[in-house]
Design an enzyme around this catalytic site. Structure first.
Site, PDB file in Angstrom:
ATOM      1  N   SER A   1      -1.587   7.414   2.007  1.00  0.00           N
ATOM      2  CA  SER A   1      -1.744   8.209   0.673  1.00  0.00           C
ATOM      3  C   SER A   1      -2.643   9.313   1.104  1.00  0.00           C
ATOM      4  CB  SER A   1      -2.370   7.339  -0.321  1.00  0.00           C
ATOM      5  OG  SER A   1      -3.692   6.764   0.035  1.00  0.00           O
TER       6      SER A   1
ATOM      7  N   ALA B   1       4.931  12.373  -0.228  1.00  0.00           N
ATOM      8  CA  ALA B   1       5.723  12.970   0.701  1.00  0.00           C
ATOM      9  C   ALA B   1       6.775  11.775   1.617  1.00  0.00           C
ATOM     10  CB  ALA B   1       5.028  13.730   1.851  1.00  0.00           C
TER      11      ALA B   1
ATOM     12  N   PHE C   1       5.558   7.722   5.077  1.00  0.00           N
ATOM     13  CA  PHE C   1       5.674   7.899   3.568  1.00  0.00           C
ATOM     14  C   PHE C   1       4.316   7.945   3.304  1.00  0.00           C
ATOM     15  CE2 PHE C   1       9.518   5.108   2.650  1.00  0.00           C
ATOM     16  CZ  PHE C   1      10.365   6.240   3.298  1.00  0.00           C
ATOM     17  N   GLU C   2       3.869   9.037   2.284  1.00  0.00           N
ATOM     18  CA  GLU C   2       2.675   9.176   1.507  1.00  0.00           C
ATOM     19  C   GLU C   2       2.987   8.891   0.069  1.00  0.00           C
ATOM     20  OE1 GLU C   2      -0.321  10.377   2.704  1.00  0.00           O
ATOM     21  OE2 GLU C   2      -0.035  11.060   4.655  1.00  0.00           O
ATOM     22  N   ILE C   3       2.235   7.911  -0.392  1.00  0.00           N
ATOM     23  CA  ILE C   3       2.644   7.646  -1.769  1.00  0.00           C
ATOM     24  C   ILE C   3       1.823   7.855  -2.840  1.00  0.00           C
ATOM     25  CG2 ILE C   3       3.756   5.467  -0.594  1.00  0.00           C
ATOM     26  CD1 ILE C   3       1.320   3.775  -1.849  1.00  0.00           C
TER      27      ILE C   3
END
Length: 451
Positions: A246, A250, A319-321
Site C-alpha cells: 500500500s 497501482a 499490487f498497491e491497494i
C-alpha cells in the site's frame, strides 16, 4: 544660591516621576514579546501534523489476525493447510506462516497440473491493510463469505484447478514494532527492507537513497524472511506471484530496477491483464505499467524482479491497494492505511474481487503457450525421445482441439527416415571396421623397401 540648591531636589523629583513610567513601558514590552512567543508556539503546534494512531476497531493485531486464520483453517481442514517456517541468521530469527488452499487438500501433492498462485502480504511492516485483505481472501476461499456479483459456478470451476499459497504477514517482526508505536517502520526486525534484499540488481543506490527506508541488508538474502520466501517459491513452482503493498493505487509488472517492461508477447499479455483489472475494479484510476517506469523511482533488489527473472514465474506482479496522498509524510498510518470504516470496507471488497478476477484470467492464461514456455523446470515433465516420437506432440495438440492428421503423417515419415538413418549408419560403420584388418595385413606382406 538658593536656586542652585533647589535644582538637585527638582532633578530627584523628576527622576522618581519618570521611573514608574519606565517600569510600565518595560513590562509592556516584555508582555508583547511573551505574547508573540506564545502565538508562535500555538501556530507552530497547529502546523505540526497530527499523528493518526492505529484504528484498533478496524485492524487486527498480528497475534489476533493469525489466531483468526488458524481457526478458519481448523474449520475447513478439507481445503486449507497451514504451516510455520522458521529461519535464523546471526542471532536474528523470523517465522513465516503459510496457508495453502486446494479444494481437495489431501490430493495436493499428487496433482501437478493445477494452476499455482503465491501471494505475499505485509512485506512492509506499516502496511496493515494488506494483511486484512489476505484475511478477506481466505474467508472467500473458505466460502464463509461470498463475492457479490460473481458467478459462483465459474469461480468454483476456476478454484477446482487451482492451488493458492498465502503468506498473510511476511514481515512479522517488523509488524510487531509498528504495533508497539513505530508507525513509520517498514523494515524487518533488524532494520532491513525485505523488498530490497533479493539478488536482482541488489545493492544499487539511487541519489535519493534513504537507509532508514531502503536498507538492502549486508548481502542478497541476508534476511531469514527473504530466505524462506525464496525457498517457498522454489518448492512450490508458482505460475503467478503477487506482492501486495500500500502507499498508492497501482498494478505493477516487472521491472522495478529499470523503467521498462519485459519484451515480447508475454509482457503484452501481462499488461492486458492489468489493464482489464484496472477497468473492472479500479475504475481506471490505478497506475498500470512497470514499477520502475511508473512509481517515480527505481527499486533494486526487489522480490518481483527476482520472481520473474530468476524464479522464472510467468506472471509476476506487485499490487498497491491504497494510499492517502493528502496525508503528511510523518502520519504514516493514515498514509498507508484507511482509517474509517467505509473506506476500509471499500478497499477490502474491491481488491478481493480484483484478485478473484485475476485468478480466473490467470487460469485461462496458464493454458496458453507463453506460460508453458516459462514454467519452472520440473523433472517430472521430461519425456524420452521414444515417447516424443510415439505421439507426445499429437496428445499435446489434442488438448487444444486442433487437427492432427498432417502431424501424424509427418511423424510417420520422420520415424521412417530416422530408422533409415540408423540402418545406413550401422552399415557404414561395419564396412569401415571390416576394411581396417585387411589394410593392415596387406602392409605386413609387402617387401622391405631399401634406401
Amino acid at each position: 544660591m538658593i536656586q542652585m540648591a533647589l535644582f538637585p531636589i527638582r532633578h530627584r523629583r523628576l527622576r522618581f516621576t519618570i521611573l514608574p513610567f519606565c517600569l510600565i513601558l518595560f513590562y509592556a514590552c516584555f508582555s508583547i514579546v511573551d505574547c508573540r512567543r506564545n502565538v508562535n508556539y500555538v501556530s507552530h503546534q497547529q502546523r505540526q501534523p497530527s499523528i493518526t494512531p492505529i484504528t484498533r476497531d478496524l485492524y487486527h493485531t498480528s497475534a489476533t489476525l493469525m489466531e483468526e486464520i488458524k481457526k478458519l483453517v481448523h474449520r475447513h481442514q478439507d481445503r486449507f493447510h497451514m504451516e510455520t517456517l522458521t529461519s535464523s541468521n546471526r542471532g536474528y530469527q523470523a517465522d513465516l506462516n503459510v496457508v495453502t488452499f486446494c479444494q481437495k487438500i489431501h490430493e495436493i501433492e499428487e496433482d501437478k497440473s493445477k494452476f499455482r498462485i503465491l501471494l505475499s502480504f505485509g512485506q512492509h511492516a506499516r502496511e496493515l491493510i494488506t494483511s486484512e485483505l489476505a484475511l478477506k481472501i481466505l474467508y472467500i476461499l473458505s466460502e464463509d463469505q461470498t463475492l457479490p456479483k460473481r458467478n459462483p459456478l465459474l469461480l468454483n470451476r476456476t478454484l477446482q484447478n487451482t492451488i493458492i499459497k498465502v503468506v498473510p504477514i511476511e514481515n512479522l517482526n517488523g509488524r510487531k514494532k509498528v504495533e508497539a508505536g513505530e508507525l513509520c517502520e517498514r523494515r524487518n526486525g533488524r532494520g532491513v527492507d525485505l523488498n530490497r534484499n533479493w539478488s536482482v540488481d541488489w545493492g544499487k543506490k539511487e541519489k535519493d537513497f534513504d537507509p532508514n527506508e531502503e536498507n538492502p541488508g549486508s548481502g542478497p538474502f541476508s534476511e531469514p524472511e527473504a530466505q524462506m520466501m525464496r525457498k517457498l517459491s522454489r518448492s512450490f513452482h508458482p505460475h503467478m506471484w503477487v506482492n501486495v503493498h500500500s502507499g498508492m493505487e497501482a498494478l505493477f509488472m516487472p521491472y522495478d530496477h529499470k523503467n521498462t517492461t519485459p519484451p515480447g508477447e508475454q509482457s503484452e499479455k501481462m499488461k492486458l491483464m492489468l489493464e482489464t483489472l484496472n477497468h473492472l475494479h479500479c475504475e481506471d484510476r490505478c497506475v498500470v505499467g512497470s514499477g520502475g517506469g511508473s512509481v517515480g523511482y527505481l527499486a533494486h533488489g526487489t522480490t518481483t524482479d527476482y520472481m520473474f527473472e530468476v524464479a522464472n514465474i510467468p506472471m509476476a506482479f506487485t499490487f498497491e491497494i491504497y494510499g492517502d496522498e493528502k496525508a503528511s509524510y510523518k502520519d504514516c498510518f493514515k498514509m498507508f492505511n484507511p482509517v474509517d470504516q467505509p473506506t476500509f470496507n471499500r478497499v477490502v471488497n474491491e481488491w478481493s474481487a480484483a484478485f478473484f478476477s485475476m485468478f480466473e484470467m490467470g487460469a485461462h492464461e496458464m493454458k496458453m503457450k507463453f506460460v508453458e514456455d516459462r514454467a519452472p523446470f520440473n523433472v517430472d515433465n521430461l519425456i524420452s525421445i521414444d515417447d516424443y516420437l510415439k505421439g507426445y506432440l499429437i496428445e499435446r495438440k489434442n488438448r487444444y482441439a486442433e487437427k492432427t492428421e498432417l502431424l501424424e503423417i509427418g511423424l510417420q515419415e520422420m520415424r521412417t527416415y530416422f530408422r533409415l538413418f540408423l540402418l545406413s549408419s550401422i552399415l557404414l560403420m561395419f564396412m569401415f571396421c571390416s576394411r581396417i584388418p585387411k589394410s593392415s595385413s596387406s602392409r605386413s606382406n609387402m617387401p622391405p623397401v631399401t634406401p
